[in-house]
Enzyme design. Sequence first.
Site, PDB file in Angstrom:
ATOM      1  CG  ASP A 299      49.245  59.135  40.203  1.00  0.00           C
ATOM      2  OD1 ASP A 299      48.403  58.623  40.624  1.00  0.00           O
ATOM      3  OD2 ASP A 299      50.113  59.199  39.368  1.00  0.00           O
TER       4      ASP A 299
ATOM      5  CB  THR B 185      45.196  41.778  43.056  1.00  0.00           C
ATOM      6  OG1 THR B 185      44.702  40.856  41.988  1.00  0.00           O
ATOM      7  CG2 THR B 185      46.656  40.864  43.216  1.00  0.00           C
TER       8      THR B 185
ATOM      9  CE1 TYR C 226      49.427  44.014  40.078  1.00  0.00           C
ATOM     10  CE2 TYR C 226      47.852  42.208  39.568  1.00  0.00           C
ATOM     11  CZ  TYR C 226      48.076  43.433  40.204  1.00  0.00           C
ATOM     12  OH  TYR C 226      47.159  44.256  40.739  1.00  0.00           O
TER      13      TYR C 226
ATOM     14  CG  PHE D  76      37.070  38.750  42.907  1.00  0.00           C
ATOM     15  CD1 PHE D  76      37.794  39.059  44.447  1.00  0.00           C
ATOM     16  CD2 PHE D  76      37.361  37.707  42.520  1.00  0.00           C
ATOM     17  CE1 PHE D  76      37.849  38.023  45.331  1.00  0.00           C
ATOM     18  CE2 PHE D  76      37.639  36.481  43.547  1.00  0.00           C
ATOM     19  CZ  PHE D  76      38.241  36.599  44.738  1.00  0.00           C
TER      20      PHE D  76
ATOM     21  CG  LEU E 161      35.376  41.116  28.473  1.00  0.00           C
ATOM     22  CD1 LEU E 161      36.206  40.427  27.254  1.00  0.00           C
ATOM     23  CD2 LEU E 161      34.889  40.037  29.175  1.00  0.00           C
TER      24      LEU E 161
ATOM     25  CG  PHE F  32      41.660  35.971  25.526  1.00  0.00           C
ATOM     26  CD1 PHE F  32      42.169  36.319  24.167  1.00  0.00           C
ATOM     27  CD2 PHE F  32      41.989  37.249  26.148  1.00  0.00           C
ATOM     28  CE1 PHE F  32      42.751  37.304  23.603  1.00  0.00           C
ATOM     29  CE2 PHE F  32      42.521  38.276  25.979  1.00  0.00           C
ATOM     30  CZ  PHE F  32      42.558  38.459  24.557  1.00  0.00           C
TER      31      PHE F  32
HETATM   32  N1  UDP Z   1      39.026  38.429  27.891  1.00  0.00           N
HETATM   33  C1  UDP Z   1      38.875  38.174  26.592  1.00  0.00           C
HETATM   34  N2  UDP Z   1      39.272  39.065  25.620  1.00  0.00           N
HETATM   35  C2  UDP Z   1      39.790  40.223  25.913  1.00  0.00           C
HETATM   36  C3  UDP Z   1      40.211  40.390  27.055  1.00  0.00           C
HETATM   37  C4  UDP Z   1      39.861  39.593  28.192  1.00  0.00           C
HETATM   38  O1  UDP Z   1      38.053  37.030  26.616  1.00  0.00           O
HETATM   39  O2  UDP Z   1      40.156  40.815  24.917  1.00  0.00           O
HETATM   40  C5  UDP Z   1      38.669  37.729  29.059  1.00  0.00           C
HETATM   41  C6  UDP Z   1      39.967  37.048  30.089  1.00  0.00           C
HETATM   42  O3  UDP Z   1      40.288  36.146  29.429  1.00  0.00           O
HETATM   43  C7  UDP Z   1      39.136  36.967  30.994  1.00  0.00           C
HETATM   44  C8  UDP Z   1      37.977  38.026  31.303  1.00  0.00           C
HETATM   45  O4  UDP Z   1      37.956  38.609  29.842  1.00  0.00           O
HETATM   46  O5  UDP Z   1      38.582  35.675  31.413  1.00  0.00           O
HETATM   47  C9  UDP Z   1      38.350  39.179  32.057  1.00  0.00           C
HETATM   48  O6  UDP Z   1      39.757  39.611  31.500  1.00  0.00           O
HETATM   49  P1  UDP Z   1      40.387  41.015  32.138  1.00  0.00           P
HETATM   50  O7  UDP Z   1      41.381  41.246  31.287  1.00  0.00           O
HETATM   51  O8  UDP Z   1      39.074  42.205  32.007  1.00  0.00           O
HETATM   52  O9  UDP Z   1      40.555  40.898  33.674  1.00  0.00           O
HETATM   53  P2  UDP Z   1      41.321  39.707  34.616  1.00  0.00           P
HETATM   54  O10 UDP Z   1      40.425  38.697  34.735  1.00  0.00           O
HETATM   55  O11 UDP Z   1      42.384  39.291  33.591  1.00  0.00           O
HETATM   56  O12 UDP Z   1      41.745  40.463  35.804  1.00  0.00           O
END
Ligand code: UDP
Length: 324
Positions: free
Chosen positions: A31, A117, A141, A169, A190, A208
Amino acid sequence: MTVLVTGGAGYIGSHFVKYLVEKDFKVIVLDNLSRGYKQAVHQKAVFVNADLLDYSSLSKVFINHKPEAVVHFAAFAYVGESVEKPDLYYQNNVVGSYNLIKACAENGIKKFVFSSTCSIYGNPTKVPISEEQQSNPINPYANTKLIIEMMLKDFDTSFGMKSVALRYFNAAGADLNGEIGESHNPETHLIPLVLDTALGKREKVYVFGDDYNTPDGTCIRDYIHVNDLALAHSQAINYLNDGNDSTVINLGTGSGNSVLEIIKKSERITGKKINYEITGRRAGDPAVLVADNKKAKELLNWYPVHTIEEIIESAWKWSINPKY
Ligand code: UDP
């Protein structure tokens, strides 16, 4: 068995390293600590601070430690950053992985497990998503991850290097010993953001979008405990040890939770009120991402055991007292 783990100081990598050393594997962690933490690396693993872009350091690791299998986590993984700086992502993820895969070929490594991913599916045409679904990445990405999967396929055809690409996931949660957990800078995921709000470190969580075609209008994701992911990597090594063919496999629980469900469950688990505000959709967010995990069950004999409640509880324990 000696296993080389790249990115073993990162979130998912460090949980896998702990799992392996507890099963008495000899583990070499490579790393560059650009986004990982030395404290996250289990004491019993050998730690090498090296960069995948530095081919001569990389070669020495193979000569000095003679790994029999490689598990490759090291990567940059912010979608937004990859849109702003695709050059950084192609260099770090694609060139770094190319160096590693080339070093594996040169050193006769025939077993390779790769962190991929579910974002390589892009906007899914069918949910739950099976591996048969056409890949259609919609950001740099995800493109870098798909390119690496293709590279692995070609190295199998030409050199017989067998690989398992694991398409995660939503990785979440933390080890229950409280010593390792999720620590990103900046944090965009999240669950850590929700829990930081419960702790008062943030004023509120922005949700979001609440106008998606889902029961409560917010996005649904398949959250999978990081220790269930760790187990899957170990089963993938077993699968390759048994002489099986290269493959790609989804890793998810097969069911999902909406953003509002995560907030409500977190309120129950933490006993704290979590302020949130509905805001606009985030670019590139599909409404629902849930895995069809039949293939993981069949080929890897992998059954995730941790519930969404255990995910939030373990992440909460870590959030209260993060070690790094
Ligand atoms: N999300 C949200 N607010 C935040 C961060 C994420 O509403 O501050 C939502 C995002 O739109 C997605 C879910 O939470 O639907 C999971 O997002 P995260 O970024 O954790 O993982 P991703 O699915 O993008 O890999």
